[in-house]
Structures are given as structure tokens and as C-alpha cells.
Design a protein around this motif. Structure first.
Motif, PDB file in Angstrom:
ATOM      1  N   ASP A   1      -4.379   6.978  -0.954  1.00  0.00           N
ATOM      2  CA  ASP A   1      -4.594   5.724  -0.445  1.00  0.00           C
ATOM      3  C   ASP A   1      -4.478   5.241  -2.134  1.00  0.00           C
ATOM      4  N   TYR A   2      -3.675   4.006  -2.267  1.00  0.00           N
ATOM      5  CA  TYR A   2      -3.883   3.128  -3.026  1.00  0.00           C
ATOM      6  C   TYR A   2      -2.887   1.939  -2.745  1.00  0.00           C
ATOM      7  N   SER A   3      -3.212   0.916  -3.569  1.00  0.00           N
ATOM      8  CA  SER A   3      -2.809  -0.463  -3.736  1.00  0.00           C
ATOM      9  C   SER A   3      -2.225  -0.720  -4.377  1.00  0.00           C
ATOM     10  N   ILE A   4      -0.318  -1.452  -4.047  1.00  0.00           N
ATOM     11  CA  ILE A   4      -0.174  -1.865  -5.526  1.00  0.00           C
ATOM     12  C   ILE A   4       0.528  -3.349  -5.661  1.00  0.00           C
ATOM     13  N   SER A   5       0.498  -4.083  -7.035  1.00  0.00           N
ATOM     14  CA  SER A   5       0.733  -5.415  -6.578  1.00  0.00           C
ATOM     15  C   SER A   5       1.479  -5.141  -7.958  1.00  0.00           C
ATOM     16  N   VAL A   6       2.247  -6.213  -7.985  1.00  0.00           N
ATOM     17  CA  VAL A   6       3.381  -6.090  -8.593  1.00  0.00           C
ATOM     18  C   VAL A   6       4.001  -7.735  -9.257  1.00  0.00           C
TER      19      VAL A   6
ATOM     20  N   ASN B   1      -7.921   0.471  -5.584  1.00  0.00           N
ATOM     21  CA  ASN B   1      -8.405   0.930  -4.460  1.00  0.00           C
ATOM     22  C   ASN B   1      -7.596   2.424  -3.763  1.00  0.00           C
ATOM     23  N   PHE B   2      -8.047   2.848  -4.805  1.00  0.00           N
ATOM     24  CA  PHE B   2      -7.310   4.937  -4.820  1.00  0.00           C
ATOM     25  C   PHE B   2      -8.767   4.364  -3.646  1.00  0.00           C
ATOM     26  N   PHE B   3      -8.152   5.542  -2.684  1.00  0.00           N
ATOM     27  CA  PHE B   3      -8.901   6.248  -1.190  1.00  0.00           C
ATOM     28  C   PHE B   3      -8.551   7.654  -0.885  1.00  0.00           C
ATOM     29  N   VAL B   4      -9.518   8.686  -1.489  1.00  0.00           N
ATOM     30  CA  VAL B   4      -9.501   9.780  -1.088  1.00  0.00           C
ATOM     31  C   VAL B   4      -9.547  10.943   0.183  1.00  0.00           C
ATOM     32  N   ARG B   5      -9.188  11.328   1.126  1.00  0.00           N
ATOM     33  CA  ARG B   5      -9.371  12.356   2.264  1.00  0.00           C
ATOM     34  C   ARG B   5      -7.989  13.211   1.914  1.00  0.00           C
ATOM     35  N   VAL B   6      -9.406  14.545   2.584  1.00  0.00           N
ATOM     36  CA  VAL B   6      -8.915  15.671   2.761  1.00  0.00           C
ATOM     37  C   VAL B   6     -10.244  16.281   3.139  1.00  0.00           C
ATOM     38  N   LYS B   7      -9.388  17.176   4.344  1.00  0.00           N
ATOM     39  CA  LYS B   7     -10.399  17.412   5.831  1.00  0.00           C
ATOM     40  C   LYS B   7     -11.372  16.809   6.360  1.00  0.00           C
ATOM     41  N   THR B   8     -12.851  17.100   5.777  1.00  0.00           N
ATOM     42  CA  THR B   8     -13.908  15.720   6.307  1.00  0.00           C
ATOM     43  C   THR B   8     -14.374  14.955   5.490  1.00  0.00           C
TER      44      THR B   8
ATOM     45  N   LYS C   1       0.459  -0.686   0.214  1.00  0.00           N
ATOM     46  CA  LYS C   1       0.031  -0.383   0.278  1.00  0.00           C
ATOM     47  C   LYS C   1       1.152   1.019  -0.466  1.00  0.00           C
ATOM     48  N   GLY C   2       0.045   2.447  -0.667  1.00  0.00           N
ATOM     49  CA  GLY C   2       1.547   3.640  -0.803  1.00  0.00           C
ATOM     50  C   GLY C   2       0.064   4.735  -0.610  1.00  0.00           C
ATOM     51  N   THR C   3       0.743   5.369  -0.405  1.00  0.00           N
ATOM     52  CA  THR C   3       0.074   7.174  -0.323  1.00  0.00           C
ATOM     53  C   THR C   3       0.890   8.011  -0.899  1.00  0.00           C
ATOM     54  N   PHE C   4      -0.335   9.238  -1.819  1.00  0.00           N
ATOM     55  CA  PHE C   4       0.951  10.597  -2.475  1.00  0.00           C
ATOM     56  C   PHE C   4       0.169  11.516  -1.797  1.00  0.00           C
ATOM     57  N   ILE C   5      -0.161  12.660  -1.793  1.00  0.00           N
ATOM     58  CA  ILE C   5      -0.676  13.461  -1.925  1.00  0.00           C
ATOM     59  C   ILE C   5      -0.340  14.436  -2.701  1.00  0.00           C
ATOM     60  N   VAL C   6      -1.544  14.786  -3.107  1.00  0.00           N
ATOM     61  CA  VAL C   6      -2.506  15.696  -4.937  1.00  0.00           C
ATOM     62  C   VAL C   6      -2.548  17.437  -4.114  1.00  0.00           C
ATOM     63  N   ARG C   7      -2.907  18.229  -5.125  1.00  0.00           N
ATOM     64  CA  ARG C   7      -2.902  19.782  -4.061  1.00  0.00           C
ATOM     65  C   ARG C   7      -3.734  20.335  -4.935  1.00  0.00           C
ATOM     66  N   PRO C   8      -4.383  19.928  -5.129  1.00  0.00           N
ATOM     67  CA  PRO C   8      -5.955  20.653  -5.586  1.00  0.00           C
ATOM     68  C   PRO C   8      -6.291  22.202  -4.936  1.00  0.00           C
ATOM     69  N   THR C   9      -7.354  23.309  -6.149  1.00  0.00           N
ATOM     70  CA  THR C   9      -7.137  23.795  -5.768  1.00  0.00           C
ATOM     71  C   THR C   9      -9.012  24.541  -5.664  1.00  0.00           C
ATOM     72  N   SER C  10      -9.099  24.826  -4.025  1.00  0.00           N
ATOM     73  CA  SER C  10     -10.653  24.877  -4.073  1.00  0.00           C
ATOM     74  C   SER C  10     -10.544  26.652  -4.159  1.00  0.00           C
ATOM     75  N   ILE C  11     -11.454  26.812  -4.599  1.00  0.00           N
ATOM     76  CA  ILE C  11     -10.935  28.998  -5.042  1.00  0.00           C
ATOM     77  C   ILE C  11     -10.028  29.841  -4.264  1.00  0.00           C
ATOM     78  N   GLY C  12      -8.914  29.240  -5.575  1.00  0.00           N
ATOM     79  CA  GLY C  12      -7.945  29.057  -5.571  1.00  0.00           C
ATOM     80  C   GLY C  12      -6.388  28.884  -4.428  1.00  0.00           C
ATOM     81  N   ILE C  13      -7.711  27.541  -3.481  1.00  0.00           N
ATOM     82  CA  ILE C  13      -6.006  27.964  -2.392  1.00  0.00           C
ATOM     83  C   ILE C  13      -6.089  26.329  -2.338  1.00  0.00           C
ATOM     84  N   PRO C  14      -4.793  25.845  -2.321  1.00  0.00           N
ATOM     85  CA  PRO C  14      -4.076  24.206  -2.665  1.00  0.00           C
ATOM     86  C   PRO C  14      -4.880  23.129  -1.289  1.00  0.00           C
ATOM     87  N   GLN C  15      -5.130  22.528  -1.868  1.00  0.00           N
ATOM     88  CA  GLN C  15      -6.019  21.842  -0.979  1.00  0.00           C
ATOM     89  C   GLN C  15      -4.999  20.302  -0.731  1.00  0.00           C
ATOM     90  N   ASP C  16      -4.318  19.926   0.234  1.00  0.00           N
ATOM     91  CA  ASP C  16      -3.069  18.570   0.226  1.00  0.00           C
ATOM     92  C   ASP C  16      -4.648  17.890   0.616  1.00  0.00           C
TER      93      ASP C  16
END
Length: 175
Positions: free
Chosen positions: A105-110, A123-130, A86-101
């Protein structure tokens, strides 16, 4: 003039009908599997490299890519050639011009075989504030915000897959 208008209308109708009713992509970006879940899967050929060597390269990639390969790796089976975690990366989309970390989360298999591998990220799971939930069904965020999450997630996954591919194609140095 009427003939040009008629040709234009017929062309637009054909184009509109050629688009599938059920898109195979979420937000026109993220690939969906047959069950409607986001899934990336690639199968790559790696010349004449044997399974054991590819497995070691993949283990090394996990260790270099994740802060703790032992924490992220849940399966590491050299006999079957399977690595998953399992891994996690951070994306920073903006909401009213303010980046939101936003954590994704995701699963990876090789899966490794002689001369090839298959990588699956799902298995992507998104978490931002509430707001949190599976990327396909997360509620409470605007459509524009989620489109930015989709676009940035797609970029992150392609970067991850490219990194894995480079690592598996690069032999270990003798030093």
C-alpha cells in the motif's frame, strides 16, 4: 610486489571510507527522506501547458490507473492543483522458490502548477500472510525476502511515475 599490494590496500581503504555510514537508501534501492521513511519525489517540467489542462490530464491518469479513481482519490482540488490518494500494488517475491503475493500500500500526491508538476509517493505498508508493517520496519521476514520486496517495489514505483509522466505530457485527443 609490495608496492602493488600497498596501493591496493590504500585504494580499498579509501573506497570503504567513501561510503556513507548512514545509507540514504533502504536495501540499497528504496530512497529515504530525512526522517528515514521511503519516499519517491519527482519534479517535472511539461512545456507551456497550463495548470488546468495538466490537472485534467492527472485526473484522467488517476481514473485510468486505479480501478476506482473516486475510491483512490482523497483530494482533488482544481483550485490548488492538488490530487492525492492511496493505492496498492502486488509484488511477488519468492520464499524457498515459491512466489508470495505481497500487497504494498502507498500514498500518492500530485501537485500541479503551470508547466510543471511534483509527484510524491510514500507511506509504504507491506502485507503478506501474517507479516505486515511499514516497509522500513516490517518484522518477521528474512532479509533476502525483503530485498526482493524492495527491488520489486522500486520497479513498480518507477513504472507508476513513468506512466504519470507520459499521461501529463500527452494532450487529450479531440475525439
Amino acid at each position: 610486489m609490495k608496492a602493488v599490494f600497498l596501493v591496493l590496500m590504500v585504494s580499498l581503504n579509501v573506497i570503504a571510507q567513501s561510503k556513507p555510514a548512514n545509507s540514504t537508501k533502504l536495501g540499497e534501492v528504496l530512497p529515504l527522506d530525512a526522517t528515514g521513511r521511503v519516499q519517491y519525489q519527482v519534479v517535472e517540467q511539461i512545456g507551456n501547458t497550463n495548470k488546468d489542462e495538466l490537472f485534467q490530464r492527472a485526473r484522467r491518469w488517476f481514473a485510468q490507473t486505479y480501478k476506482s479513481a473516486n475510491a483512490s482519490l482523497q483530494i482533488s482540488d482544481a483550485a490548488t492543483g492538488e490530487l492525492s490518494g492511496k493505492g496498492t500494488f502486488i509484488v511477488r517475491p519468492t520464499s524457498i522458490g515459491i512466489p508470495q503475493d505481497t500487497d504494498v500500500d502507498y500514498s500518492i500526491s500530485v501537485e500541479i502548477k503551470d508547466g510543471r508538476y511534483r509527484a510524491t509517493i510514500d507511506n509504504f505498508f507491506v502485507r503478506v500472510k501474517t507479516i505486515q508493517g511499514p516497509i522500513e520496519t516490517v518484522k518477521g521476514a528474512s532479509k533476502g525476502f525483503m530485498q526482493k520486496v524492495y527491488d520489486q517495489t522500486n520497479d513498480q514505483v518507477y513504472t507508476l511515475l513513468l506512466s504519470l509522466n507520459r499521461a501529463l505530457k500527452t494532450p487529450k485527443s479531440d475525439f
